[in-house]
Design a protein around this motif. Structure first.
Motif, short mmCIF file in Angstrom:
data_model
loop_
_atom_site.label_atom_id
_atom_site.label_comp_id
_atom_site.label_asym_id
_atom_site.label_seq_id
_atom_site.Cartn_x
_atom_site.Cartn_y
_atom_site.Cartn_z
N ALA A 32 0.87 -1.17 0.00
CA ALA A 32 0.00 0.00 0.00
C ALA A 32 0.91 1.23 0.00
O ALA A 32 1.50 1.58 1.02
N VAL A 33 1.04 1.86 -1.13
CA VAL A 33 2.06 2.90 -1.35
C VAL A 33 1.44 4.29 -1.35
O VAL A 33 0.50 4.55 -2.11
N VAL B 170 -0.06 -4.35 -5.87
CA VAL B 170 0.30 -2.99 -5.48
C VAL B 170 -0.93 -2.10 -5.57
O VAL B 170 -1.57 -2.00 -6.63
N LEU B 171 -1.26 -1.45 -4.45
CA LEU B 171 -2.26 -0.41 -4.44
C LEU B 171 -1.55 0.89 -4.08
O LEU B 171 -0.56 0.88 -3.33
N SER C 265 -8.01 1.26 3.67
CA SER C 265 -9.25 0.49 3.56
C SER C 265 -9.29 -0.27 2.23
O SER C 265 -9.78 -1.41 2.17
N ALA C 266 -8.75 0.32 1.17
CA ALA C 266 -8.72 -0.35 -0.12
C ALA C 266 -7.81 -1.58 -0.07
O ALA C 266 -8.14 -2.64 -0.61
N ALA C 267 -6.67 -1.43 0.60
CA ALA C 267 -5.75 -2.56 0.73
C ALA C 267 -6.38 -3.68 1.55
O ALA C 267 -6.24 -4.86 1.21
N VAL D 13 -8.96 -5.77 -0.50
CA VAL D 13 -8.34 -6.80 -1.33
C VAL D 13 -7.81 -7.93 -0.45
O VAL D 13 -7.96 -9.12 -0.77
N ALA D 14 -7.19 -7.56 0.67
CA ALA D 14 -6.64 -8.58 1.58
C ALA D 14 -7.73 -9.50 2.11
O ALA D 14 -7.55 -10.72 2.19
N ARG D 15 -8.87 -8.93 2.45
CA ARG D 15 -9.98 -9.75 2.97
C ARG D 15 -10.52 -10.70 1.90
O ARG D 15 -10.92 -11.82 2.20
#
Length: 251
Positions: A99-100, A118-119, A183-185, A188-190
């Protein structure tokens, strides 16, 4: 200054790197990332999210530490630490999501490019200023993010490339407002964590196995040229100028 791990939902390891003021990491910091990533998978995490606190994701190695250390101990330590951190991310048995936000330069690109997904926030950019520091490296990793000729153009010039531009090349999965990055990362992780972890681990090993380039060996080859430049005294000249002008505060 720390590398801290938080377990979210009991199965997502969120690793936060925070070395003020710009996340330029000392030798110990790189090894701490390697241990945190390796430990997260060992302890049963299904997904790892690698993020950073502060102004930007990563500003590479701590050049001040290198110039304030006698002999080549800090140089060798930084090279080994970067190698260990990049390798840990790439070989982590579970997917790693980077998460960058803000800047990601030099060694930070090794962490990002070796991640699985990569997000990035809409203010994020990547750059390889190594040539201006009298060093080389992460060409291996930049080549995982952009096409061949663009690698060379970015490498020789040190120019920045934005997250939005990287998304056009398919290397950044999603670009979001900075306040929505975490939250976006996790979203995807969930999604990944909800799947059978046995299958996901097999998928990670399988995808690594079909990579066309051995990233560990390729990066080690690059590091040899950095050692040559250091032995020739070229790198010290550039690092001394870097420290004297305080460029690390202008990332």
């Amino acid at each position: 200054m720390s590398v801290a791990t938080e377990l979210v939902d009991g199965r997502i390891a969120v690793i936060t790197v925070d070395y003020a003021p710009v996340n330029a990491l000392p030798v110990a910091g790189w090894f701490a990332i390697a241990e945190a990533v390796t430990g997260a998978a060992r302890d049963g995490a299904r997904v790892v999210v690698l993020r950073a606190g502060g102004r930007g994701f990563n500003a590479g190695v701590d050049i001040k530490e290198m110039q304030q250390t006698e002999g080549f101990a800090a140089l060798v330590g930084a090279n080994r630490g970067c190698y260990a951190a990049f390798k840990a991310v790439y070989e982590c048995p579970v997917p790693v999501i980077a998460a960058v936000h803000g800047f990601c330069v030099g060694g930070g690109i090794g962490l990002v490019a070796n991640s699985d997904i990569v997000l990035a926030s809409d203010d994020a950019y990547l750059a390889v200023p190594e040539i201006d520091r009298g060093a080389l490296g992460v060409g291996t990793h930049l080549a995982r993010l952009v096409p061949h000729h663009l690698v060379r153009a970015l490498y020789y010039t040190g120019r920045r490339i934005t997250a939005a531009e990287l998304a056009q090349h398919g290397s950044v999965f999603e670009v979001v407002p900075r306040g929505e990055l975490d939250s976006a990362a996790l979203t995807v992780a969930r999604e990944i964590a909800a799947k059978d972890p046995r299958v996901i681990r097999a998928a990670k090993e399988s995808l690594n196995g079909i990579d066309p380039i051995d990233v560990n060996r390729s990066y080690r080859f690059e590091q040899g040229f950095t050692f040559e430049l250091n032995l020739a005294g070229v790198s010290d000249d550039h690092r001394d100028e870097f420290v004297a002008t305080g460029k690390n505060l202008q990332v």
